[in-house]
Design a protein around this motif. Structure first.
Motif, mmCIF file in Angstrom:
data_model
loop_
_atom_site.group_PDB
_atom_site.id
_atom_site.type_symbol
_atom_site.label_atom_id
_atom_site.label_comp_id
_atom_site.label_asym_id
_atom_site.label_seq_id
_atom_site.Cartn_x
_atom_site.Cartn_y
_atom_site.Cartn_z
ATOM 1 N N GLY B 103 0.796 -1.227 0.000
ATOM 2 C CA GLY B 103 0.000 0.000 0.000
ATOM 3 C C GLY B 103 0.825 1.272 0.000
ATOM 4 N N LEU B 104 2.062 1.176 -0.474
ATOM 5 C CA LEU B 104 2.956 2.338 -0.474
ATOM 6 C C LEU B 104 2.896 3.118 -1.790
ATOM 7 N N ALA B 105 2.201 2.572 -2.794
ATOM 8 C CA ALA B 105 2.137 3.219 -4.108
ATOM 9 C C ALA B 105 0.823 2.851 -4.780
ATOM 10 N N THR B 106 0.414 3.686 -5.762
ATOM 11 C CA THR B 106 -0.742 3.322 -6.583
ATOM 12 C C THR B 106 -0.244 3.058 -8.006
ATOM 13 N N ASP B 107 -0.977 2.181 -8.706
ATOM 14 C CA ASP B 107 -0.582 1.763 -10.051
ATOM 15 C C ASP B 107 -0.934 2.854 -11.070
ATOM 16 N N LEU B 108 -0.272 2.860 -12.218
ATOM 17 C CA LEU B 108 -0.579 3.819 -13.286
ATOM 18 C C LEU B 108 -1.128 3.091 -14.522
ATOM 19 N N GLY B 119 6.108 3.035 -13.349
ATOM 20 C CA GLY B 119 5.708 4.298 -12.758
ATOM 21 C C GLY B 119 4.749 4.044 -11.616
ATOM 22 N N TYR B 120 4.643 4.991 -10.708
ATOM 23 C CA TYR B 120 3.639 4.845 -9.647
ATOM 24 C C TYR B 120 3.186 6.195 -9.114
ATOM 25 N N GLY B 121 2.025 6.188 -8.538
ATOM 26 C CA GLY B 121 1.520 7.355 -7.841
ATOM 27 C C GLY B 121 1.903 7.219 -6.378
ATOM 28 N N PRO B 122 2.446 8.269 -5.754
ATOM 29 C CA PRO B 122 2.856 8.176 -4.350
ATOM 30 C C PRO B 122 1.638 8.233 -3.435
ATOM 31 N N THR B 123 1.727 7.582 -2.304
ATOM 32 C CA THR B 123 0.637 7.617 -1.325
ATOM 33 C C THR B 123 0.987 8.566 -0.185
ATOM 34 N N ARG B 131 12.642 4.190 -0.463
ATOM 35 C CA ARG B 131 14.045 4.401 -0.875
ATOM 36 C C ARG B 131 14.915 3.205 -0.475
ATOM 37 N N LYS B 132 14.686 2.719 0.763
ATOM 38 C CA LYS B 132 15.465 1.585 1.265
ATOM 39 C C LYS B 132 15.177 0.337 0.417
ATOM 40 N N MET B 133 13.889 0.090 0.122
ATOM 41 C CA MET B 133 13.511 -1.074 -0.680
ATOM 42 C C MET B 133 14.118 -0.976 -2.088
ATOM 43 N N ALA B 134 14.126 0.247 -2.642
ATOM 44 C CA ALA B 134 14.700 0.453 -3.977
ATOM 45 C C ALA B 134 16.182 0.127 -3.966
ATOM 46 N N GLN B 135 16.857 0.619 -2.925
ATOM 47 C CA GLN B 135 18.295 0.383 -2.812
ATOM 48 C C GLN B 135 18.584 -1.129 -2.732
ATOM 49 N N ASP B 136 17.824 -1.823 -1.905
ATOM 50 C CA ASP B 136 18.006 -3.270 -1.751
ATOM 51 C C ASP B 136 17.701 -4.019 -3.045
ATOM 52 N N SER B 137 16.817 -3.446 -3.879
ATOM 53 C CA SER B 137 16.429 -4.116 -5.136
ATOM 54 C C SER B 137 17.361 -3.771 -6.288
ATOM 55 N N GLY B 138 18.310 -2.854 -6.058
ATOM 56 C CA GLY B 138 19.224 -2.473 -7.141
ATOM 57 C C GLY B 138 18.554 -1.631 -8.203
ATOM 58 N N VAL B 139 17.567 -0.823 -7.815
ATOM 59 C CA VAL B 139 16.918 0.094 -8.765
ATOM 60 C C VAL B 139 16.954 1.509 -8.192
ATOM 61 N N GLU B 140 16.578 2.467 -9.028
ATOM 62 C CA GLU B 140 16.581 3.860 -8.589
ATOM 63 C C GLU B 140 15.181 4.454 -8.695
ATOM 64 N N ILE B 141 14.912 5.440 -7.844
ATOM 65 C CA ILE B 141 13.609 6.108 -7.846
ATOM 66 C C ILE B 141 13.818 7.548 -8.303
ATOM 67 N N THR B 142 13.013 8.013 -9.275
ATOM 68 C CA THR B 142 13.080 9.432 -9.637
ATOM 69 C C THR B 142 11.675 9.997 -9.756
ATOM 70 N N ASN B 143 11.613 11.303 -9.725
ATOM 71 C CA ASN B 143 10.347 12.001 -9.878
ATOM 72 C C ASN B 143 10.448 12.928 -11.080
ATOM 73 N N SER B 144 9.573 12.733 -12.052
ATOM 74 C CA SER B 144 9.618 13.529 -13.285
ATOM 75 C C SER B 144 8.930 14.879 -13.107
ATOM 76 N N GLY B 145 8.329 15.096 -11.953
ATOM 77 C CA GLY B 145 7.526 16.292 -11.743
ATOM 78 C C GLY B 145 6.049 15.973 -11.946
ATOM 79 N N PHE B 146 5.746 14.863 -12.648
ATOM 80 C CA PHE B 146 4.354 14.466 -12.874
ATOM 81 C C PHE B 146 4.050 13.096 -12.277
ATOM 82 N N SER B 147 5.088 12.223 -12.225
ATOM 83 C CA SER B 147 4.885 10.940 -11.557
ATOM 84 C C SER B 147 6.232 10.384 -11.127
ATOM 85 N N TRP B 148 6.171 9.296 -10.376
ATOM 86 C CA TRP B 148 7.377 8.663 -9.856
ATOM 87 C C TRP B 148 7.740 7.472 -10.724
#
Lengths: 232, 232
Positions: B103-108, B119-123, B131-148
């Motif tokens: 329940g930490l994100a909504t689908d797009l 992509g996801y919508g933030p809750t 951020r911690k989960m992303a780091q452990d998964s070897g991926v990065e999180i960014t925000n385009s200004g319109f979505s994550w």
């Protein structure tokens, strides 16, 4: 039909390729401005096209339309809540696979984004055989002017128009359609106000209530502005 | 960097949302006209965005661009021959599934059209945990200004710029980038000519060679026209 007034129009439904674009498929910025002006004046502005739904999604977002828009010749719709497909994809997909196997068609990049139809590039080989195979498969073949489509029966632009009229409680004389090609004929219904840019096929121009002297997207912009200023 | 001349510029690579559009995501018709003019004058004109590839496909077709364009932050490209993805989708997809479960994100809507990111919508809930989960998964999180976005390491707009420079044999001082948001920073490289519309984040304006006084798509149109007329 003699038009007394265009001020009753509450919905404009338009084709895309050849109607909003020029002959190279580039969109007319005048058409974009006219659509925005119509929407700002309270009209529902929608699009229906043979294009795939993510393409219609993009047009909707970047033009800034609020109404749902339709892809795959009217068979699938997108709005703020998501994608809704009104027909199945199984029959069109099966026929395309057979056409590809027999070398009668070429595949399209956009087929991976389809929900209820398949597109193909013609090879010029044995069109009669393709028609026969389509008939046996219970599907229909149309040409958008830019590519060929395999569709379900009843999957046409008139279906999209009726859906919008139902959804917004709009009567036939309050709805306007603009198109240029034969696949626009199903939405060129009797009591609906019909418009065509100068490049439209003769059959469409002849049954239209308003024909612009300007071709392509700029002609459609002209038609929209005439609706807004109530001038025929 | 002191710009001596803009006449050497052979490639313009632009962001989309906020750079070609207004704050509501509607595209500037002036920006469309300016891009067409640049291309007609022999420049390569390309786009790179967090948007999905069918959206980039549509922009390319309807603007009438000839160069390939990039989606998913530069990780996937489309041109006349088809789609080419430079990264995998497995890691971003796995992380999104976990975020949705918790329940930490909504689908797009657009996730079904992605090749190498999610992509996801933030809750608003527990960003530190994401951020911690992303780091452990070897991926990065960014925000385009319109979505994550959940991206692979190295999947950024600088990757797309380098690909285009290689492909067209264009040197750094012959390439120009235009962007407005933090996710444009990887293409704001040292020797590359950098432009920003007035709405751009301060960090981008400060390192830019040219800043328009006009915001959004009309500011980008201004920048392109200044390149074409060689005026800073």
């Amino acid at each position: 039909m003699i038009l007394q007034s265009l001020t009753v129009i509450k919905l404009i439904l338009m084709d895309v390729d050849g109607t909003l674009t020029d002959s190279r498929r580039a969109i007319s910025t005048k058409a974009i401005e006219a659509m925005r002006m119509a929407q700002d004046n309270g009209l529902k502005v929608s699009l229906v096209s043979g294009n795939v739904i993510p393409v219609m999604y993009s047009l909707r977002v970047f033009i800034g339309l609020e109404a749902p828009v339709f892809g795959e010749n009217g068979g699938v719709m997108i709005d703020d809540t998501g994608v809704r497909s009104f027909f199945g994809i199984e029959k069109p997909r099966k026929l395309l696979e057979r056409l590809l196997e027999e070398g009668l068609a070429t595949d399209l990049i956009t087929n991976q984004w389809r929900y209820c139809s398949m597109g193909y590039g013609p090879t010029g080989k044995d069109n009669a055989r393709i028609r026969k195979m389509a008939q046996d498969s219970g599907v229909e073949i149309t040409n958008s002017g830019f590519s060929w489509h395999i569709l379900n029966p009843g999957q046409n632009k008139g279906f999209a128009l009726k859906w919008l009229m139902d959804h917004y409680s709009i009567r036939e004389n309050e709805a306007m359609v603009i198109g240029d090609n034969f696949n626009d004929l199903p939405m060129f219904m009797d009591k609906v106000v019909k418009g065509a840019p100068a490049n439209a096929e003769k059959e469409l121009r002849e049954i239209s209530d308003i024909v612009s002297e300007i071709p392509y997207g700029e002609g459609t912009a002209d038609l929209i502005l005439r609706v807004l200023s109530d001038k025929i």
